[in-house]
Design an enzyme around this catalytic site. Structure first.
Site, short mmCIF file in Angstrom:
data_model
loop_
_atom_site.label_atom_id
_atom_site.label_comp_id
_atom_site.label_asym_id
_atom_site.label_seq_id
_atom_site.Cartn_x
_atom_site.Cartn_y
_atom_site.Cartn_z
N SER A 129 67.53 70.30 57.14
CA SER A 129 66.63 71.45 56.89
C SER A 129 66.06 71.32 55.48
CB SER A 129 67.44 72.74 57.02
OG SER A 129 66.77 73.83 56.46
N TYR A 167 74.02 79.01 56.30
CA TYR A 167 73.03 78.03 56.77
C TYR A 167 72.78 76.99 55.69
CZ TYR A 167 68.84 76.28 59.17
OH TYR A 167 67.92 75.48 59.82
P1 NAP Z 1 66.07 77.36 68.38
O1 NAP Z 1 64.73 77.48 69.04
O2 NAP Z 1 66.87 78.59 68.13
O3 NAP Z 1 66.94 76.27 69.16
C1 NAP Z 1 68.29 76.05 68.87
C2 NAP Z 1 68.93 75.46 70.09
O4 NAP Z 1 70.35 75.40 69.92
C3 NAP Z 1 68.67 76.34 71.30
O5 NAP Z 1 68.40 75.53 72.41
C4 NAP Z 1 69.97 77.08 71.42
O6 NAP Z 1 70.31 77.51 72.71
C5 NAP Z 1 70.97 76.04 71.01
N1 NAP Z 1 72.20 76.70 70.68
C6 NAP Z 1 72.38 77.79 69.89
N2 NAP Z 1 73.66 78.15 69.88
C7 NAP Z 1 74.31 77.29 70.70
C8 NAP Z 1 75.66 77.17 71.11
N3 NAP Z 1 76.62 77.99 70.65
N4 NAP Z 1 75.99 76.16 71.94
C9 NAP Z 1 75.05 75.32 72.42
N5 NAP Z 1 73.76 75.39 72.07
C10 NAP Z 1 73.39 76.37 71.22
O7 NAP Z 1 65.90 76.70 66.98
P2 NAP Z 1 65.10 75.41 66.48
O8 NAP Z 1 64.21 75.90 65.41
O9 NAP Z 1 64.56 74.61 67.58
O10 NAP Z 1 66.31 74.67 65.77
C11 NAP Z 1 66.80 73.40 66.14
C12 NAP Z 1 67.48 72.79 64.94
O11 NAP Z 1 66.51 72.61 63.91
C13 NAP Z 1 68.58 73.67 64.34
O12 NAP Z 1 69.63 72.85 63.89
C14 NAP Z 1 67.86 74.32 63.17
O13 NAP Z 1 68.75 74.72 62.16
C15 NAP Z 1 66.97 73.19 62.72
N6 NAP Z 1 65.84 73.57 61.89
C16 NAP Z 1 64.87 74.40 62.35
C17 NAP Z 1 63.81 74.70 61.51
C18 NAP Z 1 62.69 75.61 61.94
O14 NAP Z 1 61.82 75.91 61.12
N7 NAP Z 1 62.61 76.05 63.17
C19 NAP Z 1 63.75 74.20 60.24
C20 NAP Z 1 64.76 73.36 59.80
C21 NAP Z 1 65.80 73.05 60.64
P3 NAP Z 1 69.86 78.98 73.20
O15 NAP Z 1 68.44 78.82 73.60
O16 NAP Z 1 70.77 79.26 74.32
O17 NAP Z 1 70.07 79.92 72.06
#
Ligand code: NAP
Length: 252
Positions: free
Chosen positions: A144, A157
């Site tokens: 991140s 986080y």
């Molecule tokens: P997201 O849309 O919330 O997706 C996260 C995924 O992880 C979802 O499919 C979610 O499933 C799954 N998940 C959550 N809790 C879980 C659990 N207990 N067991 C199994 N799966 C679980 O978020 P995203 O933005 O795509 O994030 C993906 C990664 O990128 C994360 O590591 C996040 O920290 C990182 N990231 C995101 C951003 C950003 O700007 N979006 C920036 C930097 C890093 P559910 O759909 O069931 O909740």
């Protein structure tokens, strides 16, 4: 040269594949030729349909990654279904927002458990399989901007994602001798569920957009190309590096 990016015949495990960046990377890997094992808390019909629509196979595993209990079963199911594993993307992650002064133990533990503890133990289980197969393999962790910066109101986080960058280096150092490449992608500000509250806050959203040279939020498709690169033999000599995919945020 493009052959080096080809993932035909490869098997990739992607955690958090139901939506957001995980779904984007699962689709990208399938576009490059890989069969996909998606792991998520919920069923992943949309991701399955998109991967299969590309003529690739999809196996879904519903598992709660807040604990490491499902870790060995994820590897076992992958090997039982596809005979091997070549790529792991540790993408599943959560965020909790609260002032540090009021932050609870539960919001600390939940985030640390999924964002760093499970990342380590799933990497370990998959690396044991890579070593057993004598094939090497690729591990891509999702870091991140808060691997580099402090952020605000997200203490667990920031701690977990700063840890992901360090752990990526350590694992790369230990496992390069087995032809295992461990790298990370640090997404910038991407339009997914994770950032919905930020985008809903007009002031914060404007502040963030004003600092992104590309002038827009990133999308799941933006991380797909870098994920394919790091998963492919084009990245065979890239070890322990965290690649920012941020529209220039860190360059400011
Ligand atoms: P997201 O849309 O919330 O997706 C996260 C995924 O992880 C979802 O499919 C979610 O499933 C799954 N998940 C959550 N809790 C879980 C659990 N207990 N067991 C199994 N799966 C679980 O978020 P995203 O933005 O795509 O994030 C993906 C990664 O990128 C994360 O590591 C996040 O920290 C990182 N990231 C995101 C951003 C950003 O700007 N979006 C920036 C930097 C890093 P559910 O759909 O069931 O909740």
């Amino acid at each position: 040269m493009l052959e080096k990016f080809n993932l035909e015949g490869k098997v990739a495990i992607v955690t958090g594949a139901s939506t957001g960046l995980g779904q984007g990377m699962a689709i990208g890997l399938a576009e490059a030729g890989a069969n996909v094992v998606g792991v998520d808390y919920v069923e992943m019909p949309e991701t399955q349909e998109k991967v299969e629509g590309l003529g690739k196979k999809f196996h879904g595993i519903v598992a709660n990654l807040l604990t490491i209990d499902p870790v060995q079963d994820i590897v076992d199911q992958t090997v039982a279904t596809f005979g091997k594993v070549d790529i792991l993307i540790n993408n599943a992650g959560i965020i909790r927002r609260e002032d540090a002064i009021n932050f609870t133990e539960k919001d600390w533990d939940d985030v640390m458990n999924i964002n760093i503890k499970t990342v380590f133990f799933l990497s370990q289980a998959v690396a044991k399989q890579f070593i057993k197969q004598e094939t090497g393999g690729k591990i891509i962790n999702i870091a991140s901007m808060l691997s580099y910066q402090g952020g605000i109101r997200v203490p667990s986080y920031t701690s977990s994602k700063s840890g992901v960058m360090g752990l990526t280096r350590l694992l790369a150092n230990e496992w390069a001798k087995h032809n295992i490449n461990v790298n990370a992608i640090a997404p910038g500000y991407m339009a997914t569920n994770n950032t919905a509250p930020l985008r809903a806050d007009e002031g914060r959203s404007e502040e963030i957009l004003g600092r992104i040279p590309a002038g827009r939020w990133g999308t799941p498709a933006d991380v797909a190309g870098p994920a394919v690169f790091l998963a492919s033999s084009a990245a065979d000599y890239v070890n322990g590096y965290t690649l920012a995919v941020d529209g220039g945020w860190l360059a400011r």
